[in-house]
Structure formats: structure tokens, C-alpha cells
Design a protein around this motif. Structure first.
Motif, PDB file in Angstrom:
ATOM      1  N   GLN A   1       0.813  -1.205   0.000  1.00  0.00           N
ATOM      2  CA  GLN A   1       0.000   0.000   0.000  1.00  0.00           C
ATOM      3  C   GLN A   1       0.857   1.270   0.000  1.00  0.00           C
ATOM      4  OE1 GLN A   1      -3.013  -0.766  -1.120  1.00  0.00           O
ATOM      5  NE2 GLN A   1      -4.139   0.215   0.554  1.00  0.00           N
ATOM      6  N   ILE A   2       1.926   1.258   0.809  1.00  0.00           N
ATOM      7  CA  ILE A   2       2.812   2.426   0.864  1.00  0.00           C
ATOM      8  C   ILE A   2       3.480   2.656  -0.488  1.00  0.00           C
ATOM      9  CG2 ILE A   2       4.946   3.325   1.869  1.00  0.00           C
ATOM     10  CD1 ILE A   2       4.159   2.012   4.491  1.00  0.00           C
ATOM     11  N   ALA A   3       4.003   1.597  -1.076  1.00  0.00           N
ATOM     12  CA  ALA A   3       4.661   1.725  -2.377  1.00  0.00           C
ATOM     13  C   ALA A   3       3.672   2.190  -3.445  1.00  0.00           C
ATOM     14  CB  ALA A   3       5.283   0.386  -2.775  1.00  0.00           C
ATOM     15  N   ASN A   4       2.465   1.653  -3.397  1.00  0.00           N
ATOM     16  CA  ASN A   4       1.451   2.054  -4.373  1.00  0.00           C
ATOM     17  C   ASN A   4       1.055   3.513  -4.182  1.00  0.00           C
ATOM     18  OD1 ASN A   4      -0.270   1.666  -6.538  1.00  0.00           O
ATOM     19  ND2 ASN A   4      -1.890   0.749  -5.319  1.00  0.00           N
ATOM     20  N   GLY A   5       0.936   3.951  -2.924  1.00  0.00           N
ATOM     21  CA  GLY A   5       0.605   5.345  -2.664  1.00  0.00           C
ATOM     22  C   GLY A   5       1.664   6.303  -3.184  1.00  0.00           C
ATOM     23  N   LEU A   6       2.928   5.916  -3.070  1.00  0.00           N
ATOM     24  CA  LEU A   6       4.009   6.780  -3.540  1.00  0.00           C
ATOM     25  C   LEU A   6       4.018   6.908  -5.066  1.00  0.00           C
ATOM     26  CD1 LEU A   6       6.930   5.672  -1.174  1.00  0.00           C
ATOM     27  CD2 LEU A   6       5.700   7.850  -1.138  1.00  0.00           C
ATOM     28  N   VAL A   7       3.907   5.786  -5.767  1.00  0.00           N
ATOM     29  CA  VAL A   7       4.000   5.842  -7.234  1.00  0.00           C
ATOM     30  C   VAL A   7       2.732   6.410  -7.857  1.00  0.00           C
ATOM     31  CG1 VAL A   7       5.648   3.943  -7.341  1.00  0.00           C
ATOM     32  CG2 VAL A   7       3.204   3.446  -7.470  1.00  0.00           C
ATOM     33  N   GLN A   8       1.606   6.342  -7.136  1.00  0.00           N
ATOM     34  CA  GLN A   8       0.375   6.907  -7.700  1.00  0.00           C
ATOM     35  C   GLN A   8       0.403   8.431  -7.702  1.00  0.00           C
ATOM     36  OE1 GLN A   8      -3.409   5.613  -7.625  1.00  0.00           O
ATOM     37  NE2 GLN A   8      -2.796   3.566  -8.259  1.00  0.00           N
ATOM     38  N   THR A   9       1.340   9.024  -6.993  1.00  0.00           N
ATOM     39  CA  THR A   9       1.446  10.483  -7.009  1.00  0.00           C
ATOM     40  C   THR A   9       1.955  11.013  -8.340  1.00  0.00           C
ATOM     41  OG1 THR A   9       3.694  10.381  -6.080  1.00  0.00           O
ATOM     42  CG2 THR A   9       1.867  10.566  -4.535  1.00  0.00           C
ATOM     43  N   THR A  10       2.460  10.153  -9.199  1.00  0.00           N
ATOM     44  CA  THR A  10       2.916  10.610 -10.517  1.00  0.00           C
ATOM     45  C   THR A  10       1.749  10.984 -11.418  1.00  0.00           C
ATOM     46  OG1 THR A  10       2.898   8.331 -11.377  1.00  0.00           O
ATOM     47  CG2 THR A  10       4.942   9.116 -10.371  1.00  0.00           C
ATOM     48  N   GLY A  11       0.545  10.524 -11.096  1.00  0.00           N
ATOM     49  CA  GLY A  11      -0.577  10.688 -12.010  1.00  0.00           C
ATOM     50  C   GLY A  11      -1.146  12.078 -12.073  1.00  0.00           C
ATOM     51  N   TRP A  12      -1.583  12.608 -10.933  1.00  0.00           N
ATOM     52  CA  TRP A  12      -2.348  13.850 -10.942  1.00  0.00           C
ATOM     53  C   TRP A  12      -1.556  15.058 -11.450  1.00  0.00           C
ATOM     54  CZ3 TRP A  12      -7.086  14.837 -11.509  1.00  0.00           C
ATOM     55  CH2 TRP A  12      -7.632  16.084 -11.187  1.00  0.00           C
ATOM     56  N   PRO A  13      -0.340  15.336 -10.945  1.00  0.00           N
ATOM     57  CA  PRO A  13       0.386  16.488 -11.493  1.00  0.00           C
ATOM     58  C   PRO A  13       0.641  16.374 -12.990  1.00  0.00           C
ATOM     59  CG  PRO A  13       1.419  15.716  -9.468  1.00  0.00           C
ATOM     60  CD  PRO A  13       0.425  14.678  -9.864  1.00  0.00           C
ATOM     61  N   SER A  14       0.861  15.167 -13.473  1.00  0.00           N
ATOM     62  CA  SER A  14       1.176  14.974 -14.895  1.00  0.00           C
ATOM     63  C   SER A  14      -0.019  15.257 -15.786  1.00  0.00           C
ATOM     64  CB  SER A  14       1.679  13.544 -15.127  1.00  0.00           C
ATOM     65  OG  SER A  14       2.843  13.276 -14.378  1.00  0.00           O
ATOM     66  N   VAL A  15      -1.177  14.689 -15.452  1.00  0.00           N
ATOM     67  CA  VAL A  15      -2.336  14.872 -16.326  1.00  0.00           C
ATOM     68  C   VAL A  15      -2.869  16.301 -16.251  1.00  0.00           C
ATOM     69  CG1 VAL A  15      -2.996  12.443 -16.310  1.00  0.00           C
ATOM     70  CG2 VAL A  15      -3.895  13.953 -14.534  1.00  0.00           C
ATOM     71  N   VAL A  16      -2.815  16.941 -15.066  1.00  0.00           N
ATOM     72  CA  VAL A  16      -3.263  18.324 -14.960  1.00  0.00           C
ATOM     73  C   VAL A  16      -2.334  19.248 -15.740  1.00  0.00           C
ATOM     74  CG1 VAL A  16      -3.626  20.248 -13.370  1.00  0.00           C
ATOM     75  CG2 VAL A  16      -4.451  17.989 -12.776  1.00  0.00           C
ATOM     76  N   THR A  17      -1.024  18.986 -15.693  1.00  0.00           N
ATOM     77  CA  THR A  17      -0.080  19.784 -16.474  1.00  0.00           C
ATOM     78  C   THR A  17      -0.358  19.642 -17.958  1.00  0.00           C
ATOM     79  OG1 THR A  17       1.633  19.530 -14.782  1.00  0.00           O
ATOM     80  CG2 THR A  17       2.355  20.128 -16.991  1.00  0.00           C
ATOM     81  N   CYS A  18      -0.593  18.425 -18.397  1.00  0.00           N
ATOM     82  CA  CYS A  18      -0.851  18.173 -19.814  1.00  0.00           C
ATOM     83  C   CYS A  18      -2.137  18.854 -20.272  1.00  0.00           C
ATOM     84  CB  CYS A  18      -0.918  16.669 -20.063  1.00  0.00           C
ATOM     85  SG  CYS A  18      -1.030  16.225 -21.811  1.00  0.00           S
ATOM     86  N   ILE A  19      -3.208  18.682 -19.518  1.00  0.00           N
ATOM     87  CA  ILE A  19      -4.485  19.280 -19.916  1.00  0.00           C
ATOM     88  C   ILE A  19      -4.415  20.802 -19.816  1.00  0.00           C
ATOM     89  CG2 ILE A  19      -5.727  19.400 -17.720  1.00  0.00           C
ATOM     90  CD1 ILE A  19      -7.183  17.831 -20.862  1.00  0.00           C
ATOM     91  N   GLY A  20      -3.628  21.326 -18.877  1.00  0.00           N
ATOM     92  CA  GLY A  20      -3.447  22.768 -18.767  1.00  0.00           C
ATOM     93  C   GLY A  20      -2.670  23.341 -19.933  1.00  0.00           C
ATOM     94  N   ASN A  21      -1.725  22.569 -20.486  1.00  0.00           N
ATOM     95  CA  ASN A  21      -0.978  23.015 -21.653  1.00  0.00           C
ATOM     96  C   ASN A  21      -1.854  23.113 -22.892  1.00  0.00           C
ATOM     97  OD1 ASN A  21       1.422  23.157 -20.200  1.00  0.00           O
ATOM     98  ND2 ASN A  21       2.069  21.093 -20.760  1.00  0.00           N
ATOM     99  N   TRP A  22      -2.832  22.246 -22.993  1.00  0.00           N
ATOM    100  CA  TRP A  22      -3.635  22.141 -24.206  1.00  0.00           C
ATOM    101  C   TRP A  22      -4.862  23.043 -24.223  1.00  0.00           C
ATOM    102  CZ3 TRP A  22      -3.107  19.755 -28.885  1.00  0.00           C
ATOM    103  CH2 TRP A  22      -1.995  18.930 -29.045  1.00  0.00           C
ATOM    104  N   PHE A  23      -5.348  23.441 -23.050  1.00  0.00           N
ATOM    105  CA  PHE A  23      -6.571  24.233 -22.997  1.00  0.00           C
ATOM    106  C   PHE A  23      -6.282  25.554 -22.308  1.00  0.00           C
ATOM    107  CE2 PHE A  23      -8.055  19.924 -23.461  1.00  0.00           C
ATOM    108  CZ  PHE A  23      -9.099  20.046 -24.370  1.00  0.00           C
TER     109      PHE A  23
END
Length: 562
Positions: free
Chosen positions: A160-182
């Protein structure tokens, strides 16, 4: 010449840039939906990890040996006891299952602060791909405990700890990408619709996990792990980080001269002035904002880490530099309490419905999804209102102000019957999740492209991580506080949630005051500018008339002399 088919006419009616935007919108939607899909199985499998075995406790002493022999045979065949999966089959199963939740949420909250800083210095496509592959690995790792007959608590906690750490890569990445495009024009509405991926992922994760939970709960984790890993490969093959990468003309202008929150309604074409003249020409509030922005940029440029010149916008912003962006701290603290309320409902709402409505666990779980349905409409409504008013903080504050009394009404009305509970679930979901969705999407994108950055586009990931990371602290605290308070009565839990809503609103008051003051000063300055322009026009006309008369008199005198 034959007429084009309707389908072809529909395709050609959109430009190449519009198709690319639609593709990135859809791709990032399903990429992050897969993150939520992989988080949901733990809540579904909890009932299988510990089964209610009240009947077994009524076994008579004379038949105890037969009962023990039966238990041993069941353990050997299915790697489980009648009361669930060891070590979760003991009387302290609530604490053990709670440890799984808190280990994930705490790791997620801590890792989010680091994730944004790392993400700014790496290509989004590679960073997100690695994170999704690792998430798939650690999600499936939890399920492998079933097949490998692992009964060590620390194995599941570390997964669970390892999964919680690596799942943090998701939100900043997708918000940055969608913010670049719109761009900022309709960012609130677009991201309000886009943010529904959380509910879609939760629903899909529940269906997939529930399919195998009774027969082979290990597959309830392995299959979501495979799905998010496959989506990671799709991300590597198709994700386009920025419109500039394909020479797309839909790149949002980062050097916009718009006012607060990307407002473009009051733009006026005027001669370019130097910095000092610009500050003097603005109203006092805007002058204060500009001075603060210049100071923050100066400190940011001195504390950024990376290569390249800050004036070209190529250096990644530091953690402290991101905190100096006006509004980041206020919205982060607001999200801490808003997410505390939202996640308390997420973890405790089914149990509350079971106790109040006297429904079984399955029906209570189905009924609790209405809270998420209301959250979808709340996120879209918050984005639409904030775009129209061009005031993000005021929109959040208005919904938080309405949410507090609604929570009190929910605790009272929900005891009156099932129909009243359904209505209050939809309303509460909209008002609670509306500000939460707006802050984590449109507000994060606005602040990550704030005018004080002077075009530096490499701050969005860090800003998003700071805001969502702070909110995740509240997500970990909310269920914990509810568990400690609920034995004294459900009303006390709702009082705690109302206090949290009030705290969230309190941290936004300064920004709301700024927005309202800027709007009032804006209107006044526009009227004054129009009056000055009219006076200048009259003065110019008078000067022109005088000049014409003088020229006529001069010509007349010359003709008379001749």
C-alpha cells in the motif's frame, strides 16, 4: 461532383487542432480513470478479508474438535479461515484494515510534494508511463498475497505504501498536460467535465473487483493492476505533452495581459508602457498585486533549480518559489479541509446509511454512489459558474457557504426516509465535491500559469502537487477523525464536517475580498478611462477646428495682400 457523406462532413468540420485537443482530453481522462480504478479494490475486498462469522462463535464445546478440524481443512484448501484472511480474521480487524487505508493515504500525501518537483524536471510522457507501470506492479502485488498464501501484515502495508508513492505521478502529470492544451477561457467548464474521471474510475474499479471478490479476491487486484499497466503503455505511445510538440496553433498564451483568473472581458488595446507607468496607471489593488508578483518573480528566479535562463521560462521552479505564487497557500489549505469532508464521506457514508436506513451492505454501497453522481454535477457547475463570473475563489466560497447548512440538513433529513436521503445525497455531493473538483483542476492550472511567472510553463506540475498534496493530508485525517468521533454519535461527525467546511471558507476570505475589490476597481477604472477618452476626443476636435480656422484666416490674409 458527389456530395460528401455526413460522417466525412462531420470530421472535416473540425480543424486539426480541435481533433488533437479532443484526443488529449479523452486520453488523459482514461489515463487518470485507470488510477482510480486501481485504488478501488481495497474497499471492495475488505468484506472478504474479514467475514462475519457469528454463527461459528455459537459452536458448542463438545463439537469443538470437529469444528477445529473443519477449519484446518478449509485453511489448507482455500488459504483462508472461516472468518476471513489471516491476519485480518482477528477481533482487531478494523484497526488492521484501517492501517491499510492510512498507509496508502499518508504515503500519497507525502509523495505528492516530491512528485511535482520531480515531474517538472522530467518529460511528462516518460514520468507518467513509469508511474503507471509501477502502480500496476504494486496493485497486482497486493493480490499476489492470495496466490502465494502470504499472511504477513507488513507485506500488505508495504504494498500500500509503495502504491501510494507511485500513484502520485498521475495527478500532477495529467493536470499539467491538460493545462498546456486548454487555455483559460473555458477552463473551469472543461476541467469540470474532465474531472468526472474520478467517478468513472471508481465505478469501473468497483465492478471489476466485485466480479472476482467472492471466488478469487487476488484477481480483484491483479486485473486492475494489468489494466493500469496497459494504459501506461498507451500513454507512452500516444501522449503529447504540449501543442508545440506537433506545431499546433492552439497553444494558450502564457503572457496574457488579462486580469485575475484569466479574465479577458476587459482587455483594452492601449499603447505599451514601461513597468513603472503600467503600475501607476492601475488602480491601487492591481498595483499591489503587480508589485507582489514582481517581488515573487524575483525571489523565484533566485531560487529555481534547473538549467536554462529563468527569463526564457526554461528553468523549473523550486518548491519555495511555487509557494510564493499568490493564492497557492490559501487554496492549498482550503483544499485540506474540503478534501477532509469529501474523503470522510467516501469511507464512512456506506456505514452511515446502513445504520440509519437499516440497509444491507450492498444496497448501502449502491445508494452511496449517488454522492459521487452529485459530485459530477457539482464539479461541472462550479467550473461553469467560475468561468462566467471569472472568480474561482468566490465560486468555491459560495459553495462552501451552502455546504455547511446542507450537511446539517442531511444529518436530520436522512432519518426521515429513503427518498429524502436520495435527494440530500445528490445535493450534498454537488456542494461538497464542487469546490474540491474546481481547486484540484482549474485553480491548479490557473496558478501554475500565473502571470507572476512571466511565461515560465514549468511550474504547473509543482503547483498542482503542492495543492493536491496538502489536500491529501486532509484526506488522511478525515476518516481517522470520523472513526474516533463516531462512537459518540453520528451528529458529532457532521458537526466536525461543518467545522471543516467553515475552515475551508475562512482560508479563502482574503482571496474573495481581492476578487471583489479588483472587480469594483476595474469597473470604476473603465468608466474613468472612457470619460478621459471622451474628453481627449473633444479636446482633439477643438484643436483641429482652431487649426483649420487659423489656416483659413492665413490664406485669406495672403490673398488680400496680393
Amino acid at each position: 461532383m458527389a456530395q460528401l457523406p455526413p460522417g466525412i462532413r462531420f470530421i472535416t468540420s473540425f480543424s486539426r487542432d480541435q481533433w488533437y485537443r479532443a484526443f488529449i482530453f479523452t486520453l488523459t481522462f482514461f489515463l487518470y480513470a485507470s488510477f482510480h480504478l486501481s485504488r478501488k479494490p481495497i474497499s471492495i475486498v475488505k468484506g472478504e478479508l474479514h467475514k462475519h462469522c457469528a454463527a461459528s462463535h455459537g459452536v458448542e464445546l463438545g463439537s469443538y474438535r470437529e469444528y477445529a478440524a473443519q477449519i484446518q481443512s478449509v485453511r489448507k484448501l482455500s488459504n483462508a479461515s472461516q472468518c476471513g484472511w489471516e491476519p485480518f480474521d482477528k477481533n482487531n480487524y478494523k484497526q488492521l484494515l484501517g492501517a491499510l487505508d492510512y498507509s496508502f493515504l499518508c504515503a500519497y500525501a507525502i509523495g505528492m510534494y516530491l512528485s511535482g518537483i520531480i515531474g517538472e524536471r522530467l518529460p511528462i510522457r516518460y514520468y507518467l508511463t513509469v508511474g503507471m507501470l509501477a502502480s500496476g506492479l504494486f496493485t497486482a502485488m497486493f493480490g499476489l498475497g492470495y496466490f502465494c498464501n502470504i499472511h504477513n501484515l507488513w507485506f500488505y502495508i508495504m504494498a500500500q505504501i509503495a502504491n501510494g508513492l507511485v500513484q502520485t505521478t498521475g495527478w500532477p502529470s495529467v493536470v499539467t498536460c491538460i493545462g498546456n492544451w486548454f487555455g483559460k477561457g473555458r477552463r473551469g467548464l472543461i476541467m469540470g467535465i474532465w474531472n468526472s474521471h474520478t467517478s468513472v474510475g471508481n465505478i469501473l474499479g468497483s465492478l471489476i473487483a466485485a466480479y472476482w471478490v467472492s471466488t478469487c479476491w487476488g484477481l480483484s487486484f491483479v486485473m486492475p493492476g494489468v489494466i493500469i499497466a496497459v494504459m501506461g503503455i498507451v500513454c507512452f505511445l500516444f501522449l503529447i505533452e504540449h501543442p508545440k510538440d506537433i506545431s499546433c496553433s492552439c497553444t494558450p498564451s502564457s503572457s496574457s495581459k488579462a486580469f485575475l483568473n484569466g479574465a479577458s472581458r476587459f482587455r483594452v488595446q492601449m499603447p505599451t508602457l514601461n513597468a513603472k507607468e503600467t503600475i501607476k496607471s492601475q488602480d491601487p489593488e492591481m498595483q499591489h498585486l503587480l508589485i507582489d508578483s514582481e517581488n515573487s518573480v524575483t525571489s523565484q528566479n533566485s531560487s529555481t533549480v534547473g538549467t536554462g535562463e529563468g527569463r526564457h521560462g526554461t528553468s523549473a521552479i523550486s518548491f519555495l518559489g511555487a509557494l510564493r505564487i499568490p493564492g497557492v497557500i490559501e487554496f492549498s489549505l482550503c483544499l485540506l479541509f474540503a478534501k477532509l469532508v469529501s474523503y470522510t464521506f467516501l469511507f464512512w457514508l456506506p456505514l452511515y446509511i446502513t445504520n440509519v436506513e437499516h440497509l444491507d451492505a450492498k444496497r448501502a454501497g449502491d445508494l452511496s454512489t449517488l454522492f459521487d453522481v452529485g459530485g459530477i454535477f457539482g464539479g461541472i457547475l462550479a467550473g461553469l459558474i467560475s468561468d462566467r463570473l471569472e472568480k474561482r475563489a468566490s465560486t468555491c466560497g459560495m459553495m462552501l457557504l451552502l455546504a455547511a447548512p446542507t450537511l446539517y440538513m442531511f444529518s436530520t433529513v436522512s432519518k426521515m426516509g429513503l427518498e429524502a436521503t436520495v435527494v440530500m445525497l445528490l445535493i450534498s455531493g454537488a456542494l461538497v465535491n464542487g469546490p474540491y473538483a474546481l481547486i484540484t483542476t482549474a485553480v491548479s492550472a490557473d496558478l501554475g500559469t500565473h502571470k507572476s511567472l512571466k511565461g515560465n510553463a514549468r511550474a504547473l506540475s509543482t503547483v498542482t502537487a503542492i495543492i493536491d498534496g496538502t489536500g491529501s493530508v486532509g484526506a488522511a485525517l478525515g476518516p481517522l477523525l470520523a472513526g474516533l468521533i463516531s462512537p459518540s454519535g453520528w451528529n458529532n461527525v457532521f458537526y466536525m464536517l461543518m467545522v471543516a467546511d467553515g475552515c475551508a471558507l475562512l482560508f479563502l476570505l482574503h482571496l474573495i475580498q481581492k476578487e471583489l475589490r479588483c472587480n469594483a476597481d476595474h469597473t470604476l477604472n473603465t468608466e474613468l478611462r472612457d470619460q478621459i477618452w471622451n474628453k481627449d476626443c473633444v479636446s482633439d476636435q477643438s484643436s483641429s477646428l482652431k487649426k483649420t480656422l487659423m489656416e483659413c484666416i492665413t490664406l485669406y490674409v495672403r490673398g488680400f495682400v496680393r
